[in-house]
Design an enzyme around this catalytic site. Structure first.
Site, PDB file in Angstrom:
ATOM      1  N   SER A 176      21.405   7.192 -45.773  1.00 40.63           N
ATOM      2  CA  SER A 176      20.368   8.088 -46.186  1.00 40.63           C
ATOM      3  C   SER A 176      20.309   8.127 -47.810  1.00 40.63           C
ATOM      4  O   SER A 176      21.295   8.150 -48.375  1.00 40.63           O
ATOM      5  CB  SER A 176      20.398   9.417 -45.480  1.00 40.63           C
ATOM      6  N   TYR A 187      24.767  17.320 -44.185  1.00 37.34           N
ATOM      7  CA  TYR A 187      24.320  16.378 -43.685  1.00 37.34           C
ATOM      8  C   TYR A 187      24.425  15.195 -44.399  1.00 37.34           C
ATOM      9  O   TYR A 187      24.808  14.068 -44.283  1.00 37.34           O
ATOM     10  CB  TYR A 187      22.713  16.321 -43.219  1.00 37.34           C
ATOM     11  N   LYS A 224      27.063  11.473 -44.646  1.00 41.15           N
ATOM     12  CA  LYS A 224      26.621  10.366 -44.896  1.00 41.15           C
ATOM     13  C   LYS A 224      27.307   9.709 -46.084  1.00 41.15           C
ATOM     14  O   LYS A 224      27.711   8.680 -46.332  1.00 41.15           O
ATOM     15  CB  LYS A 224      25.119  10.230 -45.502  1.00 41.15           C
TER      16      LYS A 224
HETATM   17  C1  WQD Z   1       9.374  15.893 -47.018  1.00 43.02           C
HETATM   18  C2  WQD Z   1       8.520  16.849 -47.852  1.00 43.02           C
HETATM   19  C3  WQD Z   1       9.317  19.085 -47.890  1.00 43.02           C
HETATM   20  C4  WQD Z   1       8.050  20.161 -43.836  1.00 43.02           C
HETATM   21  C5  WQD Z   1      14.620  14.690 -44.533  1.00 43.02           C
HETATM   22  C6  WQD Z   1      16.031  14.543 -44.808  1.00 43.02           C
HETATM   23  C7  WQD Z   1      16.371  13.052 -45.000  1.00 43.02           C
HETATM   24  C8  WQD Z   1      15.805  12.155 -44.132  1.00 43.02           C
HETATM   25  C9  WQD Z   1      14.286  12.375 -44.012  1.00 43.02           C
HETATM   26  C10 WQD Z   1      17.344  11.456 -42.446  1.00 43.02           C
HETATM   27  C11 WQD Z   1       9.166  17.783 -48.641  1.00 43.02           C
HETATM   28  C12 WQD Z   1       7.907  19.045 -47.460  1.00 43.02           C
HETATM   29  C13 WQD Z   1       8.181  19.519 -45.018  1.00 43.02           C
HETATM   30  C14 WQD Z   1       7.084  21.294 -43.920  1.00 43.02           C
HETATM   31  C15 WQD Z   1       6.427  20.917 -46.203  1.00 43.02           C
HETATM   32  N1  WQD Z   1      16.368  12.186 -42.939  1.00 43.02           N
HETATM   33  N2  WQD Z   1       7.497  19.739 -46.083  1.00 43.02           N
HETATM   34  N3  WQD Z   1       6.319  21.436 -45.274  1.00 43.02           N
HETATM   35  O1  WQD Z   1      13.579  16.734 -46.753  1.00 43.02           O
HETATM   36  O2  WQD Z   1      12.547  14.802 -48.018  1.00 43.02           O
HETATM   37  O3  WQD Z   1      14.149  14.255 -46.192  1.00 43.02           O
HETATM   38  O4  WQD Z   1      14.372  13.686 -43.809  1.00 43.02           O
HETATM   39  O5  WQD Z   1      17.936  10.602 -43.007  1.00 43.02           O
HETATM   40  O6  WQD Z   1      17.913  12.907 -45.030  1.00 43.02           O
HETATM   41  O7  WQD Z   1      16.642  14.905 -45.997  1.00 43.02           O
HETATM   42  O8  WQD Z   1      11.974  15.224 -45.442  1.00 43.02           O
HETATM   43  O9  WQD Z   1       9.923  15.417 -44.063  1.00 43.02           O
HETATM   44  O10 WQD Z   1      11.378  17.518 -44.385  1.00 43.02           O
HETATM   45  O11 WQD Z   1      10.171  16.912 -46.251  1.00 43.02           O
HETATM   46  O12 WQD Z   1       5.971  21.047 -47.212  1.00 43.02           O
HETATM   47  O13 WQD Z   1       6.853  21.938 -42.834  1.00 43.02           O
HETATM   48  O14 WQD Z   1       7.540  17.644 -46.998  1.00 43.02           O
HETATM   49  O15 WQD Z   1       9.245  20.341 -48.938  1.00 43.02           O
HETATM   50  O16 WQD Z   1       8.841  17.897 -49.944  1.00 43.02           O
HETATM   51  P1  WQD Z   1      13.097  15.400 -46.662  1.00 43.02           P
HETATM   52  P2  WQD Z   1      10.882  16.170 -44.956  1.00 43.02           P
END
Ligand code: WQD
Length: 342
Positions: free
Chosen positions: A125, A150, A154
């Site tokens: 990741s 997490y 990784k």
């Molecule tokens: C994306 C953006 C949030 C939810 C995670 C894991 C990563 C990978 C993918 C496995 C961010 C914003 C989110 C919400 C929001 N998984 N957001 N409101 O955190 O980039 O990555 O998932 O490998 O390991 O870390 O993904 O989709 O949670 O967030 O504003 O209700 O959307 O702040 O900027 P992230 P995400």
């Protein structure tokens, strides 16, 4: 025909990768403990691929459960997806994350060594890069500034595989660092089906658009980006799946030792841009508000894709609009997700 074991093969990325492997002529065996997926996925895979896949309900941490897969099948390569992967949950349940993710890899690699299966594609990741101003992330970008257990698992799993590769150079390993996998299979039969309230942006937007969740909170509108919201490299899950097939083919034709690849699009998309694209896909406005930043978030993350393009011949082709429309197709066809196992 080469046989590929897909651990975690009834999960979101795993099940889409089964489709891509099957389409490319591979024989696929699935092992999954169903802790975060349902047997309904196997029925959907049958509908999409027109066949049943050998399935073993197995916890990869338990050798006695996983060994029959190797004893009863001639496995040529393994793609290891099985693992816990919710960032937020890992902060509240660190011991489960370290125990499950580390032990499952140790058990799997031990069996691969014993059964002389020497090709492994490992699901890593972009979280291993942690916070950095220096984007896009290349495979040589500094590691180990993870912001959650997490991400640390990784990082540790990658280190374990680097050390294993030194001791057993005959092993061929591809570490694939995913950025943000989103979207769904074009049929609408498979998609991201998180249990409970989604942590990730796309499934959350999808449920707000579908009316099963009331409002999207955008975590932070004051980042140092064009519109103040975070940038991420969203990649369609089918592009990601096809990238795994490229990695399997690469291992089969190169005496590579261990190699790392970013799987992304090379493009950063802001949260607001993603929301607007989704509103276009679903045809109506998404109820939203800007709220406080989410602890642990980094402002900007997107991939340098040169190495995967050059060595794997991999390039993501699907657009953010296609990611949204496939998500919306999945949502409208499965408003309550997949039916539970009875
Ligand atoms: C994306 C953006 C949030 C939810 C995670 C894991 C990563 C990978 C993918 C496995 C961010 C914003 C989110 C919400 C929001 N998984 N957001 N409101 O955190 O980039 O990555 O998932 O490998 O390991 O870390 O993904 O989709 O949670 O967030 O504003 O209700 O959307 O702040 O900027 P992230 P995400």
């Amino acid at each position: 025909m080469s046989t590929v074991l897909v651990t975690g093969g009834t999960g979101f990325i795993g099940s889409h990768t089964v489709i891509a492997l099957d389409k490319s002529g591979f024989d696929v065996v699935i092992a999954d403990n169903l802790s975060n997926s349902k047997t309904e996925v196997l029925k959907r895979l049958h509908t999409i691929c027109g066949k049943d896949f050998r399935f073993y309900k197995a916890d990869c941490c338990k050798r006695e459960e996983l060994e029959p897969v190797f004893r009863e099948n001639k496995i040529d390569a393994v793609i290891h997806f099985a693992g816990l992967k919710a960032v937020g949950e890992s902060v509240s349940k660190p011991l489960e994350y370290y125990s499950n993710n580390i032990n499952s890899l140790l058990t799997l690699v031990g069996l691969m060594k014993d059964y002389k299966v020497d090709e492994l594609v490992f699901s890593s990741s972009a979280t291993v890069y942690g916070e950095s101003e220096d984007v896009p992330f290349t495979e040589e970008s500094p590691l180990g500034m993870c912001t959650n257990p997490y991400g640390w698992t990784k990082w540790m799993q990658e280190q374990m595989l680097r050390d294993f590769s030194k001791a057993y150079p005959e092993f061929k390993i591809a570490l694939l660092r995913y950025f943000n996998p989103v979207g769904a299979h074009e049929s609408g039969l498979l998609g991201e089906d998180p249990r409970g309230i989604p942590n990730n942006l796309f499934p959350y937007i999808s449920k707000v658009a579908g009316g099963t969740l009331e409002k999207l909170t955008i975590f932070g509108g004051d980042y140092d980006t064009e519109d103040g919201t975070c940038l991420r490299d969203y990649i369609h899950v089918m592009d990601l799946a096809e990238g795994h097939v490229k990695a399997i083919n690469y291992l089969a034709t190169n005496d590579t030792g261990i190699n790392v690849f970013n799987l992304g699009t090379g493009k950063g998309t802001s949260v607001l841009e993603a929301v607007r694209a989704f509103e276009k896909a679903c045809g109506h406005e998404i109820n939203k508000e800007i709220g406080p930043r989410r602890p642990g978030d980094i402002a900007v993350s997107y991939a340098s894709t040169e190495k995967a393009e050059k060595l794997l011949g991999f390039k993501a082709t699907r657009t953010v609009e296609e990611m949204c429309s496939s998500c919306w197709n999945w949502q409208t066809k499965n408003p309550d997700g997949l039916p539970d196992d009875n």
